[in-house]
Scaffold this active site. Sequence first.
Site, PDB file in Angstrom:
ATOM      1  N   PRO A   1       0.816  -1.196   0.000  1.00  0.00           N
ATOM      2  CA  PRO A   1       0.000   0.000   0.000  1.00  0.00           C
ATOM      3  C   PRO A   1       0.857   1.256   0.000  1.00  0.00           C
ATOM      4  CG  PRO A   1      -0.756  -1.546   1.650  1.00  0.00           C
ATOM      5  CD  PRO A   1       0.554  -2.029   1.167  1.00  0.00           C
ATOM      6  N   GLU A   2       0.537   2.124  -0.914  1.00  0.00           N
ATOM      7  CA  GLU A   2       1.122   3.456  -0.906  1.00  0.00           C
ATOM      8  C   GLU A   2       0.038   4.396  -0.367  1.00  0.00           C
ATOM      9  OE1 GLU A   2       3.313   4.433  -4.493  1.00  0.00           O
ATOM     10  OE2 GLU A   2       3.398   2.317  -5.053  1.00  0.00           O
TER      11      GLU A   2
END
Length: 271
Positions: free
Chosen positions: A2-3
């Site tokens: 996840p960014e």
Amino acid sequence: MPELPEVETTRRGIAPLLEGMTVAGVVVRQRRLRHPVPARLDASLRGRSIETVTRRGKYLLLHFHHGTLLIHLGMSGSLRVLPADTPPQKHDHFDLVLDKGRCLRLRDPRRFGLVLWTRDDPARHPLLSKLGPEPLSREFDTDHLAAQAKGRRVAIKNLIMNSQVVVGVGNIYASEALFLAAIHPARAAGKISRARLEKLVAAIRQVLRAAIRAGGTSLRDFTDSEGRPGYFRQKLKVYGRAGEPCPRCGAPIRQKLIGQRSSFYCGSCQH
DNA sequence: CAAAGGTCCTGCTCGC
DNA sequence: TGCGAGCAGGACCTTT
């Protein structure tokens, strides 16, 4: 994985289900994450209410009156709100059991994620205190990026992935933003003109905003808090598209390791 | 053996 | 020589 857009998507999904809820208990099935899950979490949280859920960079913050639970999803983490009696799967390491028979469940196969408790101001926590500005805030502007880039020989892609420079930009969106700004990912940060850094700032904001709107990017593990994938993958211009034609000039997209990470770019129109 | 969306730590080099 | 900043590489872990 996840960014920032995936973490923000998660936050938006769980916040309305968590805020105002009381913790009925904590279940830890695997405490060996990036840092050990604290031993006395259940005693700290049972009977306490979650006030708000915020995000700083890729960290989620569950604010209680007496402290803050910090959660990071690492490379492979996801959070869902489920009925508390849902049987846990193999990599479901942590549950925050809520009232009304629900729980917040962390799944993280690679265990690069994190669950920590702090009673102090979370902004002063060692993991957060040195973070750079939020990319969608006013603080992240051309002046800031130019000051950070000045005199640096590091590849621009590595610079924008450095959380002390700006938070939330990971491997996917770094490649995407550099494509939009037409900057070669390996170019020395200090040798890029201010005008082009200005374009890069705008590109980072643009791609992150668009990805949040689409619910993030799902490559493999990531799902939002209801188990759905994000739909930004279809909108990626270069990431994961080695060999396909550049959408701007038609030359084949290249893939190369920069700073140990796969980078995707057009060797013809990114300089 | 390679690669995957993150980040921290170590040790090297460079310049003062 | 000492020190700090900047930087590259390795480490962590599991799955495909």
